[in-house]
Design a protein around this motif. Sequence first.
Motif, PDB file in Angstrom:
ATOM      1  N   ARG A 100      37.468  56.199  35.680  1.00  0.00           N
ATOM      2  CA  ARG A 100      37.048  56.833  34.310  1.00  0.00           C
ATOM      3  C   ARG A 100      36.820  55.896  33.190  1.00  0.00           C
ATOM      4  O   ARG A 100      36.448  56.368  32.184  1.00  0.00           O
ATOM      5  CB  ARG A 100      37.909  58.003  34.233  1.00  0.00           C
ATOM      6  CG  ARG A 100      39.451  57.885  33.856  1.00  0.00           C
ATOM      7  CD  ARG A 100      40.021  58.982  33.435  1.00  0.00           C
ATOM      8  NE  ARG A 100      41.428  58.817  33.042  1.00  0.00           N
ATOM      9  CZ  ARG A 100      42.590  58.750  33.784  1.00  0.00           C
ATOM     10  NH1 ARG A 100      42.219  58.766  35.072  1.00  0.00           N
ATOM     11  NH2 ARG A 100      43.707  58.267  33.435  1.00  0.00           N
ATOM     12  N   ARG A 101      37.450  54.682  33.569  1.00  0.00           N
ATOM     13  CA  ARG A 101      37.549  53.853  32.173  1.00  0.00           C
ATOM     14  C   ARG A 101      36.595  52.664  32.603  1.00  0.00           C
ATOM     15  O   ARG A 101      36.918  52.344  33.847  1.00  0.00           O
ATOM     16  CB  ARG A 101      38.742  53.377  31.754  1.00  0.00           C
ATOM     17  CG  ARG A 101      39.286  54.860  31.136  1.00  0.00           C
ATOM     18  CD  ARG A 101      38.789  55.498  30.024  1.00  0.00           C
ATOM     19  NE  ARG A 101      38.881  54.714  29.059  1.00  0.00           N
ATOM     20  CZ  ARG A 101      39.847  54.958  27.719  1.00  0.00           C
ATOM     21  NH1 ARG A 101      40.972  55.532  28.115  1.00  0.00           N
ATOM     22  NH2 ARG A 101      39.734  54.116  26.848  1.00  0.00           N
ATOM     23  N   PRO A 102      35.979  51.715  31.855  1.00  0.00           N
ATOM     24  CA  PRO A 102      35.402  50.518  32.137  1.00  0.00           C
ATOM     25  C   PRO A 102      36.477  49.489  32.437  1.00  0.00           C
ATOM     26  O   PRO A 102      37.438  49.405  31.567  1.00  0.00           O
ATOM     27  CB  PRO A 102      34.465  50.186  30.942  1.00  0.00           C
ATOM     28  CG  PRO A 102      35.218  51.107  29.746  1.00  0.00           C
ATOM     29  CD  PRO A 102      35.750  52.202  30.377  1.00  0.00           C
ATOM     30  N   LEU A 103      36.176  48.577  33.451  1.00  0.00           N
ATOM     31  CA  LEU A 103      37.104  47.369  33.733  1.00  0.00           C
ATOM     32  C   LEU A 103      36.350  46.376  34.535  1.00  0.00           C
ATOM     33  O   LEU A 103      35.346  46.531  34.638  1.00  0.00           O
ATOM     34  CB  LEU A 103      38.126  48.050  34.928  1.00  0.00           C
ATOM     35  CG  LEU A 103      39.340  49.080  34.463  1.00  0.00           C
ATOM     36  CD1 LEU A 103      39.896  49.726  35.596  1.00  0.00           C
ATOM     37  CD2 LEU A 103      40.373  48.176  33.655  1.00  0.00           C
ATOM     38  N   LEU A 114      46.292  44.563  34.525  1.00  0.00           N
ATOM     39  CA  LEU A 114      47.378  45.718  34.238  1.00  0.00           C
ATOM     40  C   LEU A 114      47.800  46.100  35.370  1.00  0.00           C
ATOM     41  O   LEU A 114      47.275  46.892  36.301  1.00  0.00           O
ATOM     42  CB  LEU A 114      46.265  46.673  33.654  1.00  0.00           C
ATOM     43  CG  LEU A 114      46.990  47.848  32.730  1.00  0.00           C
ATOM     44  CD1 LEU A 114      47.784  47.626  31.534  1.00  0.00           C
ATOM     45  CD2 LEU A 114      45.814  49.050  32.491  1.00  0.00           C
ATOM     46  N   HIS A 115      49.169  45.814  35.575  1.00  0.00           N
ATOM     47  CA  HIS A 115      49.878  46.062  36.766  1.00  0.00           C
ATOM     48  C   HIS A 115      50.566  47.405  36.902  1.00  0.00           C
ATOM     49  O   HIS A 115      51.377  47.709  35.990  1.00  0.00           O
ATOM     50  CB  HIS A 115      50.706  44.794  36.998  1.00  0.00           C
ATOM     51  CG  HIS A 115      51.229  44.863  38.465  1.00  0.00           C
ATOM     52  ND1 HIS A 115      52.229  45.536  39.185  1.00  0.00           N
ATOM     53  CD2 HIS A 115      50.784  44.040  39.443  1.00  0.00           C
ATOM     54  CE1 HIS A 115      52.442  45.347  40.225  1.00  0.00           C
ATOM     55  NE2 HIS A 115      51.604  44.422  40.618  1.00  0.00           N
ATOM     56  N   ILE A 168      39.961  43.111  32.043  1.00  0.00           N
ATOM     57  CA  ILE A 168      40.950  43.677  32.391  1.00  0.00           C
ATOM     58  C   ILE A 168      40.599  44.002  33.974  1.00  0.00           C
ATOM     59  O   ILE A 168      39.638  44.736  34.334  1.00  0.00           O
ATOM     60  CB  ILE A 168      41.210  44.961  31.334  1.00  0.00           C
ATOM     61  CG1 ILE A 168      41.469  44.675  29.897  1.00  0.00           C
ATOM     62  CG2 ILE A 168      42.351  46.033  32.007  1.00  0.00           C
ATOM     63  CD1 ILE A 168      41.348  45.897  29.127  1.00  0.00           C
ATOM     64  N   ILE A 169      41.713  43.975  34.699  1.00  0.00           N
ATOM     65  CA  ILE A 169      41.643  44.119  35.994  1.00  0.00           C
ATOM     66  C   ILE A 169      43.011  45.093  36.370  1.00  0.00           C
ATOM     67  O   ILE A 169      44.119  44.886  36.056  1.00  0.00           O
ATOM     68  CB  ILE A 169      41.744  42.962  36.986  1.00  0.00           C
ATOM     69  CG1 ILE A 169      40.693  41.911  36.703  1.00  0.00           C
ATOM     70  CG2 ILE A 169      41.996  43.304  38.287  1.00  0.00           C
ATOM     71  CD1 ILE A 169      40.987  40.461  37.433  1.00  0.00           C
ATOM     72  N   ALA A 170      42.580  46.249  36.878  1.00  0.00           N
ATOM     73  CA  ALA A 170      43.638  47.210  37.040  1.00  0.00           C
ATOM     74  C   ALA A 170      44.412  46.803  38.603  1.00  0.00           C
ATOM     75  O   ALA A 170      43.670  46.698  39.519  1.00  0.00           O
ATOM     76  CB  ALA A 170      43.284  48.529  37.171  1.00  0.00           C
ATOM     77  N   VAL A 190      46.009  47.725  25.373  1.00  0.00           N
ATOM     78  CA  VAL A 190      45.368  46.348  25.658  1.00  0.00           C
ATOM     79  C   VAL A 190      43.913  46.236  25.142  1.00  0.00           C
ATOM     80  O   VAL A 190      43.712  45.124  24.541  1.00  0.00           O
ATOM     81  CB  VAL A 190      45.410  46.144  27.299  1.00  0.00           C
ATOM     82  CG1 VAL A 190      44.643  44.755  27.472  1.00  0.00           C
ATOM     83  CG2 VAL A 190      46.708  45.995  27.904  1.00  0.00           C
ATOM     84  N   VAL A 191      43.315  47.272  25.281  1.00  0.00           N
ATOM     85  CA  VAL A 191      41.866  47.208  24.383  1.00  0.00           C
ATOM     86  C   VAL A 191      42.060  47.156  23.071  1.00  0.00           C
ATOM     87  O   VAL A 191      41.402  46.338  22.353  1.00  0.00           O
ATOM     88  CB  VAL A 191      41.268  48.573  25.139  1.00  0.00           C
ATOM     89  CG1 VAL A 191      39.822  48.476  24.206  1.00  0.00           C
ATOM     90  CG2 VAL A 191      40.594  48.397  26.412  1.00  0.00           C
TER      91      VAL A 191
END
Length: 413
Positions: A227-230, A141-142, A209-211, A199-200
Amino acid sequence: AYSAVPTAEAEAEWDEPGVVAGMGTNCMASVSIGCLFCCQGCNAEKLRNAFTFLPPQPSYTIVEEAAEGGNSNARGGKLQFISEPIKGFAFYQQASKNAAVHVLSTSSGERIPVVWVRNGAPNGNQNSTTGGRKGSPLVILHCHGNATDIGVMMGPYFELTKQLGCEVVGVEYSGYGTSTGAPTSGNCLADVEAAYNFVVGSGVPPERIIAYGQSVGSGPALALAARRPLGGVILHSAMLSGIKVIDPQPESCCKPSCMYCCFDFFHNDRHIKQVTCPAFIIHGMMDDIIPLYHGVRLAEGAPKPCKWPGYFPRDAGHNDIVETNAGAYFRELAGFLRNVQERADGVSRGAAGPSMSSIGKPAQVEMRDHGGPDVNPETIHYAEPAVGPQDGRYAQLRAGQGYGNIAERGGGK
């Protein structure tokens, strides 16, 4: 050559005020910001936007199609280039064919496009990141920098899919490209949150997912990771915070980030301490837009279980990390993605990866062999976009100069 963490010699270089801030001092820089604040009508939001967001002329339009699966929040389409430098570029046209655009509604009421670039690896190899391990591809996730848009970034997005066998979802910001609204820090956070939810909601588990936050994009990417799981977070030429970028001498008093702390935003120095996934820091030692110490301190601040050895290429600046040594860049990414993939597949022993035991002043290390793709600089099919400002605005502000030029040029809506 590069160091997993900068050497003592390199650390001493960026500690020198002459290197980091020219002839500027903290007091002069603080006065400069105060003048800019007055030029922006004493409006804190306008102050942030004036030196943070520089949306270019849109490089693309969207040819819309019907929504997929009856999703009322997303309209589908294809990206069509209108920028002269890229619309006739075959690599970009191929990237567009491998991608779909989805227009999302955000919590701030704006409409933003996200582009989902599918795997462009040779022979459709969906698992090149893992060396053949079974499992669905990872999704990056870019979040791009402040001087580009997702159209210009299609080259880098497609190259990532080709070299690493992953998929890339590029997030557009409000006020950029074909998005509605204006670019603000709050809108950016809402934009990335909407993309993550999409995406989820499309069936990708959070652990895949990788930010990836580049330059200013590190702000919304790291806020999401806090704040969100990644599965992981990558910070490329990242900043400690929005105003810390213009601190000439970060160890001294009267610095702008202290004087104007109530105006600060994108608090990466706080959010890095809250991540629960592996964190990989990439920063060029010659970066004169966001100085090296930002990347070093973010690496220091990551929780110990989440530390991953950073990549700090010695000869790279802010906008040329890939071009400086494409082979090293993609091998480092491949090693990080492989670890994320293994964790997602449940084969990891539980650690985030190799930790940095002596991050302050370790010795230089040799190139690590991750067994990743064999990448040579000549195989990169695009010119690395300038994702950060090239007008010297941050250096001028650090030197207590340039507030008038920034006020005239603008840089936010």
